[in-house]
Design an enzyme around this catalytic site. Structure first.
Site, PDB file in Angstrom:
ATOM      1  N   PRO A  11       0.798  -1.223   0.000  1.00  0.00           N
ATOM      2  CG  PRO A  11      -0.117  -1.102   2.124  1.00  0.00           C
ATOM      3  CD  PRO A  11       0.537  -2.056   1.181  1.00  0.00           C
ATOM      4  CG  ASN A  12      -0.300   4.356   1.177  1.00  0.00           C
ATOM      5  OD1 ASN A  12      -1.220   4.914   0.590  1.00  0.00           O
ATOM      6  ND2 ASN A  12      -0.441   3.820   2.381  1.00  0.00           N
ATOM      7  NE  ARG A  19       3.922   6.712   1.557  1.00  0.00           N
ATOM      8  CZ  ARG A  19       4.205   5.496   2.010  1.00  0.00           C
ATOM      9  NH1 ARG A  19       4.831   4.611   1.257  1.00  0.00           N
ATOM     10  NH2 ARG A  19       3.856   5.158   3.216  1.00  0.00           N
ATOM     11  CE1 TYR A  24       8.809   5.267   2.878  1.00  0.00           C
ATOM     12  CE2 TYR A  24       7.286   7.128   2.980  1.00  0.00           C
ATOM     13  CZ  TYR A  24       7.746   5.935   3.487  1.00  0.00           C
ATOM     14  OH  TYR A  24       7.156   5.382   4.600  1.00  0.00           O
ATOM     15  CG  ASN A  75       8.392  -1.700   0.459  1.00  0.00           C
ATOM     16  OD1 ASN A  75       7.804  -1.802   1.547  1.00  0.00           O
ATOM     17  ND2 ASN A  75       8.990  -0.588   0.079  1.00  0.00           N
ATOM     18  CB  ALA A  78       1.252   0.410   6.357  1.00  0.00           C
ATOM     19  CD  GLU A  99      10.618  -7.113   6.194  1.00  0.00           C
ATOM     20  OE1 GLU A  99      10.811  -8.247   6.705  1.00  0.00           O
ATOM     21  OE2 GLU A  99      10.289  -6.129   6.868  1.00  0.00           O
ATOM     22  CG  HIS A 101      11.077  -1.900   4.933  1.00  0.00           C
ATOM     23  ND1 HIS A 101       9.711  -1.910   4.824  1.00  0.00           N
ATOM     24  CD2 HIS A 101      11.423  -3.027   5.582  1.00  0.00           C
ATOM     25  CE1 HIS A 101       9.249  -2.996   5.403  1.00  0.00           C
ATOM     26  NE2 HIS A 101      10.263  -3.699   5.870  1.00  0.00           N
ATOM     27  NE  ARG A 108       9.731   6.617   8.562  1.00  0.00           N
ATOM     28  CZ  ARG A 108       8.830   6.339   7.609  1.00  0.00           C
ATOM     29  NH1 ARG A 108       9.035   5.336   6.770  1.00  0.00           N
ATOM     30  NH2 ARG A 108       7.741   7.066   7.499  1.00  0.00           N
TER      31      ARG A 108
HETATM   32  O1  LIG Z   1       4.678   2.318   3.420  1.00  0.00           O
HETATM   33  C1  LIG Z   1       5.732   2.196   4.036  1.00  0.00           C
HETATM   34  C2  LIG Z   1       6.995   2.108   3.304  1.00  0.00           C
HETATM   35  C3  LIG Z   1       8.090   1.300   3.971  1.00  0.00           C
HETATM   36  O2  LIG Z   1       7.863  -0.082   3.744  1.00  0.00           O
HETATM   37  C4  LIG Z   1       9.412   1.679   3.272  1.00  0.00           C
HETATM   38  O3  LIG Z   1       9.584   1.306   2.114  1.00  0.00           O
HETATM   39  O4  LIG Z   1      10.268   2.353   3.867  1.00  0.00           O
HETATM   40  C5  LIG Z   1       8.141   1.556   5.472  1.00  0.00           C
HETATM   41  C6  LIG Z   1       6.782   1.323   6.120  1.00  0.00           C
HETATM   42  O5  LIG Z   1       6.857   1.558   7.515  1.00  0.00           O
HETATM   43  C7  LIG Z   1       5.750   2.252   5.521  1.00  0.00           C
HETATM   44  O6  LIG Z   1       4.475   1.990   6.077  1.00  0.00           O
END
Ligand SMILES: O=C1C[C@@](O)(C(=O)O)C[C@@H](O)[C@@H]1O
Length: 153
Positions: A11-12, A19, A24, A75, A78, A99, A101, A108
């Site tokens: 998501p996102n 964003r 990011y 990735n 959230a 995984e 990020h 954070r």
């Molecule tokens: O949506 C994201 C992006 C994320 O996975 C990252 O790529 O740093 C880190 C997560 O905590 C966050 O909710």
């Protein structure tokens, strides 16, 4: 046979590039996927990219990878911090996964430090920005070896 890698963004991450760019960066998801495909061609591996904002859609995609993907790079956004369902799907199909990020989740909010996936991942990459995807693909090409190859007759 070339490795078949599934690259999942949760998501996102469709908003990557616009964003919270201070966290990011300014590279879009489209840029990431284009770069991943170029990199994959040079490494003779195949990458299928998938993004969804929906937990169930990600679970369905992981389940569909059984028997036709050698590794997953994910990735989970959230869902990293909430999703037992994605953890169970990854364990259920038994496909090794990395995984990723973009941000350093350990620098954070406290609650971003917990992942439902990390203890089962082959590797966890965070804080490298979008280069984390490049590193994960390189790792996958070298270390996520093809399994279930039919024996020669
Ligand atoms: O949506 C994201 C992006 C994320 O996975 C990252 O790529 O740093 C880190 C997560 O905590 C966050 O909710």
């Amino acid at each position: 046979m070339a490795q078949r890698i599934l690259l999942i963004n949760g998501p996102n991450l469709n908003l990557l590039g616009t964003r919270e760019p201070q966290i990011y960066g300014s590279t879009t998801l489209n840029d990431v996927v284009t770069q991943a495909q170029t990199q994959a061609a040079g490494l003779s591996i195949q990458i299928e990219a998938f993004q969804s904002n929906h937990e169930g859609a990600i679970v369905d995609k992981i389940q569909a990878a059984r028997g036709n993907k050698d590794g997953i790079i994910i990735n989970p956004g959230a869902f990293t911090h909430t999703s037992v369902a994605i953890r169970d799907a990854l364990l259920g199909v038994g496909i090794p996964f990395v995984e990723v990020h973009v941000s350093n989740v350990h620098a954070r909010e406290q609650w971003r430090r917990h992942s439902y996936l990390s203890d089962k991942a082959e590797a966890v990459i965070c804080g490298l920005g979008v280069f984390g995807y490049t590193a994960a693909i390189d790792f996958a090409a070298k270390h996520m070896k093809v399994k279930n190859v039919s024996p020669k007759l």
